[in-house]
Motif scaffolding. Structure first.
Motif, PDB file in Angstrom:
ATOM      1  N   PHE A 297       0.816  -1.234   0.525  1.00  0.00           N
ATOM      2  CA  PHE A 297       0.143  -0.177   0.104  1.00  0.00           C
ATOM      3  C   PHE A 297       1.208   1.376   0.508  1.00  0.00           C
ATOM      4  N   ALA A 298       1.728   1.421   1.038  1.00  0.00           N
ATOM      5  CA  ALA A 298       2.223   3.012   1.316  1.00  0.00           C
ATOM      6  C   ALA A 298       3.688   2.727  -0.166  1.00  0.00           C
ATOM      7  N   GLU A 299       4.485   1.787  -0.676  1.00  0.00           N
ATOM      8  CA  GLU A 299       5.094   1.530  -1.164  1.00  0.00           C
ATOM      9  C   GLU A 299       3.867   2.037  -2.768  1.00  0.00           C
ATOM     10  N   TRP A 300       3.159   2.418  -3.639  1.00  0.00           N
ATOM     11  CA  TRP A 300       2.208   2.364  -4.829  1.00  0.00           C
ATOM     12  C   TRP A 300       1.499   4.010  -4.378  1.00  0.00           C
ATOM     13  N   ALA A 301       1.255   3.921  -3.091  1.00  0.00           N
ATOM     14  CA  ALA A 301       0.502   5.427  -2.623  1.00  0.00           C
ATOM     15  C   ALA A 301       1.733   6.493  -3.035  1.00  0.00           C
ATOM     16  N   GLY A 302       2.911   6.914  -2.045  1.00  0.00           N
ATOM     17  CA  GLY A 302       3.728   7.377  -2.420  1.00  0.00           C
ATOM     18  C   GLY A 302       3.851   7.364  -4.035  1.00  0.00           C
ATOM     19  N   SER A 303       4.270   6.399  -4.921  1.00  0.00           N
ATOM     20  CA  SER A 303       4.625   6.165  -6.720  1.00  0.00           C
ATOM     21  C   SER A 303       3.760   6.966  -7.007  1.00  0.00           C
ATOM     22  N   LEU A 304       2.152   6.522  -7.137  1.00  0.00           N
ATOM     23  CA  LEU A 304       1.003   7.370  -7.853  1.00  0.00           C
ATOM     24  C   LEU A 304       0.107   8.118  -7.058  1.00  0.00           C
ATOM     25  N   LEU A 305       0.496   8.805  -6.329  1.00  0.00           N
ATOM     26  CA  LEU A 305      -0.575   9.898  -5.300  1.00  0.00           C
ATOM     27  C   LEU A 305       0.054  11.249  -5.330  1.00  0.00           C
ATOM     28  N   PRO A 306      -0.541  12.255  -5.644  1.00  0.00           N
ATOM     29  CA  PRO A 306      -0.009  13.424  -5.389  1.00  0.00           C
ATOM     30  C   PRO A 306       0.314  13.734  -4.377  1.00  0.00           C
ATOM     31  N   PHE A 307       1.432  14.730  -3.272  1.00  0.00           N
ATOM     32  CA  PHE A 307       2.088  15.438  -2.707  1.00  0.00           C
ATOM     33  C   PHE A 307       1.194  16.912  -2.332  1.00  0.00           C
ATOM     34  N   ASP A 308       0.742  17.530  -3.138  1.00  0.00           N
ATOM     35  CA  ASP A 308       0.389  18.167  -3.194  1.00  0.00           C
ATOM     36  C   ASP A 308      -0.802  18.883  -3.348  1.00  0.00           C
ATOM     37  N   GLN A 309      -1.964  17.497  -3.600  1.00  0.00           N
ATOM     38  CA  GLN A 309      -3.244  17.694  -4.282  1.00  0.00           C
ATOM     39  C   GLN A 309      -3.655  17.349  -2.109  1.00  0.00           C
ATOM     40  N   GLU A 310      -4.889  17.579  -1.817  1.00  0.00           N
ATOM     41  CA  GLU A 310      -5.646  17.459  -0.491  1.00  0.00           C
ATOM     42  C   GLU A 310      -5.856  15.805  -0.985  1.00  0.00           C
ATOM     43  N   ILE A 311      -6.659  15.156  -0.377  1.00  0.00           N
ATOM     44  CA  ILE A 311      -6.711  13.761  -0.232  1.00  0.00           C
ATOM     45  C   ILE A 311      -8.174  13.601   0.663  1.00  0.00           C
ATOM     46  N   ILE A 312      -9.345  12.850   0.228  1.00  0.00           N
ATOM     47  CA  ILE A 312     -10.306  12.620   1.423  1.00  0.00           C
ATOM     48  C   ILE A 312      -9.919  10.742   0.794  1.00  0.00           C
ATOM     49  N   LEU A 313     -10.943  10.295   2.173  1.00  0.00           N
ATOM     50  CA  LEU A 313     -10.055   8.625   2.154  1.00  0.00           C
ATOM     51  C   LEU A 313     -11.867   7.884   2.046  1.00  0.00           C
ATOM     52  N   VAL A 314     -12.155   6.938   1.108  1.00  0.00           N
ATOM     53  CA  VAL A 314     -12.515   5.874   2.003  1.00  0.00           C
ATOM     54  C   VAL A 314     -12.258   4.389   2.123  1.00  0.00           C
ATOM     55  N   THR A 315     -12.684   4.348   3.248  1.00  0.00           N
ATOM     56  CA  THR A 315     -11.631   2.704   3.617  1.00  0.00           C
ATOM     57  C   THR A 315     -12.825   2.204   4.231  1.00  0.00           C
ATOM     58  N   THR A 316     -12.330   0.803   4.530  1.00  0.00           N
ATOM     59  CA  THR A 316     -13.681   0.131   5.400  1.00  0.00           C
ATOM     60  C   THR A 316     -13.677   0.065   6.762  1.00  0.00           C
ATOM     61  N   PRO A 317     -14.604   1.009   7.484  1.00  0.00           N
ATOM     62  CA  PRO A 317     -15.160   1.352   8.061  1.00  0.00           C
ATOM     63  C   PRO A 317     -14.118   0.372   9.121  1.00  0.00           C
ATOM     64  N   GLY A 318     -13.723   1.225  10.411  1.00  0.00           N
ATOM     65  CA  GLY A 318     -12.608   0.976  11.257  1.00  0.00           C
ATOM     66  C   GLY A 318     -10.720   0.922  10.971  1.00  0.00           C
ATOM     67  N   LYS A 319     -11.237   0.904   9.129  1.00  0.00           N
ATOM     68  CA  LYS A 319      -9.167   1.377   9.206  1.00  0.00           C
ATOM     69  C   LYS A 319      -9.168   2.377   9.219  1.00  0.00           C
ATOM     70  N   GLU A 320      -9.641   3.450   8.918  1.00  0.00           N
ATOM     71  CA  GLU A 320      -8.838   5.092   8.605  1.00  0.00           C
ATOM     72  C   GLU A 320      -8.105   5.509   9.469  1.00  0.00           C
ATOM     73  N   GLU A 321      -7.471   5.273  10.889  1.00  0.00           N
ATOM     74  CA  GLU A 321      -6.289   4.811  11.423  1.00  0.00           C
ATOM     75  C   GLU A 321      -5.018   4.242  10.916  1.00  0.00           C
ATOM     76  N   GLU A 322      -5.869   2.973  10.706  1.00  0.00           N
ATOM     77  CA  GLU A 322      -4.189   2.714   9.903  1.00  0.00           C
ATOM     78  C   GLU A 322      -3.846   3.070   8.623  1.00  0.00           C
ATOM     79  N   THR A 323      -4.521   3.125   7.666  1.00  0.00           N
ATOM     80  CA  THR A 323      -5.086   4.128   6.217  1.00  0.00           C
ATOM     81  C   THR A 323      -3.891   5.975   6.594  1.00  0.00           C
ATOM     82  N   VAL A 324      -4.256   6.215   7.583  1.00  0.00           N
ATOM     83  CA  VAL A 324      -3.585   8.035   7.707  1.00  0.00           C
ATOM     84  C   VAL A 324      -2.096   7.396   8.209  1.00  0.00           C
ATOM     85  N   VAL A 325      -1.300   6.602   9.338  1.00  0.00           N
ATOM     86  CA  VAL A 325      -0.587   5.779   9.951  1.00  0.00           C
ATOM     87  C   VAL A 325       0.663   5.743   8.190  1.00  0.00           C
TER      88      VAL A 325
END
Length: 467
Positions: A297-325
């Protein structure tokens, strides 16, 4: 003596906790530091030092967080220049960890400040060496990531000297504890294990077997793939400093109603959906990019997502904090909320949705003879493609799909069948294609793992495209 490797699979990253006599040191910590604090408490120890082997490019280190929480001193090897308070050690300088000693071995090559740390036991005998990205199991650190004004060939020359003068001189029984394991992009082809010995590496690692410096340079610098785009960003963050993780969490963990979520997207926020790939394919918020937590996950996020654009999340409920970390581990501090209740809340609100059609390999095989506009898109890495691919499939590595020019050649009349090795990356690719307005596509279930065994699909090899 207590030595523990703390391995994070999705980053192929290893941090280390050393304790003796109530004194502890941490080597190459991640940004989320609770595990180190918990270990110190369990061992009834005080963390005195935080040792960094170099400025990491593939993750944001936890040195600042851990120093603030413990008062520990941050140690780098020679040539390190930082934007925060640190101690730059001299080559061969020693630090006491209770009755143990940690000795600095300056080993430039991967980067100029790269250093290994040799752990000496109570009798001052070499016990283990923490090699950072200087030496891996079966490989060495690539010399083309964060080199200042030096060429990769010049750094490779330094690496040859470091390996021969510092590493190979160690006793064969010394344990090798590297900063990375298999799958890491910090080397070319790391072995399957996360630790080794000097003796084993001297007998099997191509880099330690090399005796000719020029041939070593040629071998180490050849066949290097393009490093992930986020590597220089993370290296800069590690050198200059970053915001406290708690501040990032407070900003990111804002629940948004479907209406608020929709408003944010209209204002330009990018939607990241971290649910499992199979769930994403069954239905998602239009325009979302899928990167499931279950993969790298982290590797592909770093490779594919912009660092200068606001990001909002859709996660499995309860996985929000893990995703942010896990996003913060690779430098994403721009998450500003998540969809409260997850995708089911979006559906319940009656909002528009999209999906990805998934087909079995046999359906693809049946379609090929009857569809002149069919295009098989293989999003695996070039080496995977070269090792075996479906006849006439085009190679479009997932890491290249952030370049709009790579997608410009697709025509509206084409029917795209997208696949990877097992299904994780192809869903990511399909989400990117859909976001770019390319909707005439199908995901091939099970990827190449299933496709290669389908009688109607011919497999070919092209070893010459390896690079």
């Amino acid at each position: 003596m207590f030595v523990k490797q703390l391995y994070t699979n999705c980053l192929s990253e290893a941090a280390y906790f050393i304790e003796a006599g109530g004194v502890a040191a941490v080597i190459d910590p991640l940004r989320d530091i609770d595990v180190y604090l918990d270990l110190a408490k369990e061992q009834n120890a005080v963390i005195k030092y935080i040792f960094e082997t170099h400025f990491h490019a593939d993750f944001v280190s936890g040195h600042l967080e851990l120093a603030k929480a413990t008062g520990a001193q941050i140690i780098y090897g020679p040539n390190a220049e930082t934007g925060f308070e640190t101690y730059v050690a001299k080559d061969n300088e020693e630090f006491a960890i209770g009755p143990l000693t940690l000795k600095v071995l300056h080993t430039p090559g991967h980067t100029l400040e790269s250093s290994c740390y040799l752990l000496l036991d109570e009798q001052k005998a070499p016990y283990a060496v923490f090699t950072g990205d200087t030496l891996f199991v079966g490989d060495v650190g690539r010399p083309d990531l964060f080199s200042g004004n030096l060429t990769k060939e010049e750094l490779a020359g330094h690496l040859f000297d470091s390996l021969n003068n510092k590493i190979k001189a160690l006793p064969d029984n010394v344990i090798v504890y590297p900063a990375h394991g298999p799958g890491s992009a910090c080397g070319k082809n790391l072995g399957p294990n996360t630790y080794s010995t000097i003796g084993d590496e001297k007998s099997s690692n191509y880099a330690l077997l090399a005796t000719d410096k020029q041939k070593f340079i040629e071998e180490v610098t050849s066949g290097l793939t393009t490093p992930p785009s986020y590597f220089p960003i993370n290296a800069r963050i590690n050198k200059e400093g970053y915001d406290a993780l708690q501040a990032v969490m407070d900003k990111a963990l804002q629940p948004l109603t479907p209406a608020e979520f929709k408003k944010r997207t209209k204002e330009g926020a990018l939607i990241l959906d971290t649910r499992p790939a199979t769930e994403f394919g069954d239905g998602f918020v239009p325009g979302s990019i899928s990167i499931g937590l279950e993969g790298r996950f982290a590797e592909w996020a770093g490779s594919l997502l912009p660092f200068d654009q606001e990001i909002i999340l859709v996660t499995t409920p309860g996985k929000e904090e893990e995703t942010v970390v896990r996003l913060a581990r690779v430098g994403f501090d721009n998450v500003n909320g998540y969809l409260k209740g997850g995708y089911p809340a979006w559906e319940a609100a009656g909002e528009a949705k999209d999906l990805i059609i998934t087909v079995e390999p046999d359906e693809l095989a049946m379609d090929i003879p009857h569809d002149d506009h069919l295009v098989i898109v293989d999003v695996r890495k070039p080496a995977e493609y070269a090792d075996g691919h479906i006849k006439n499939a085009i190679s479009l590595p997932l890491g290249d799909m952030t370049d709009p020019g790579k997608l410009a050649d697709f025509d509206d009349h084409q029917n795209l069948y997208v696949h990877c090795q097992g299904g994780y990356r192809s869903i990511i690719a399909c989400s990117i294609l859909k976001r770019e307005g390319i909707h005439n596509l199908r995901n091939v279930d099970g990827g190449y793992n299933k496709m290669k065994d389908e009688k109607g699909l011919e497999v070919v090899q092209e070893k010459n495209v390896l690079n």
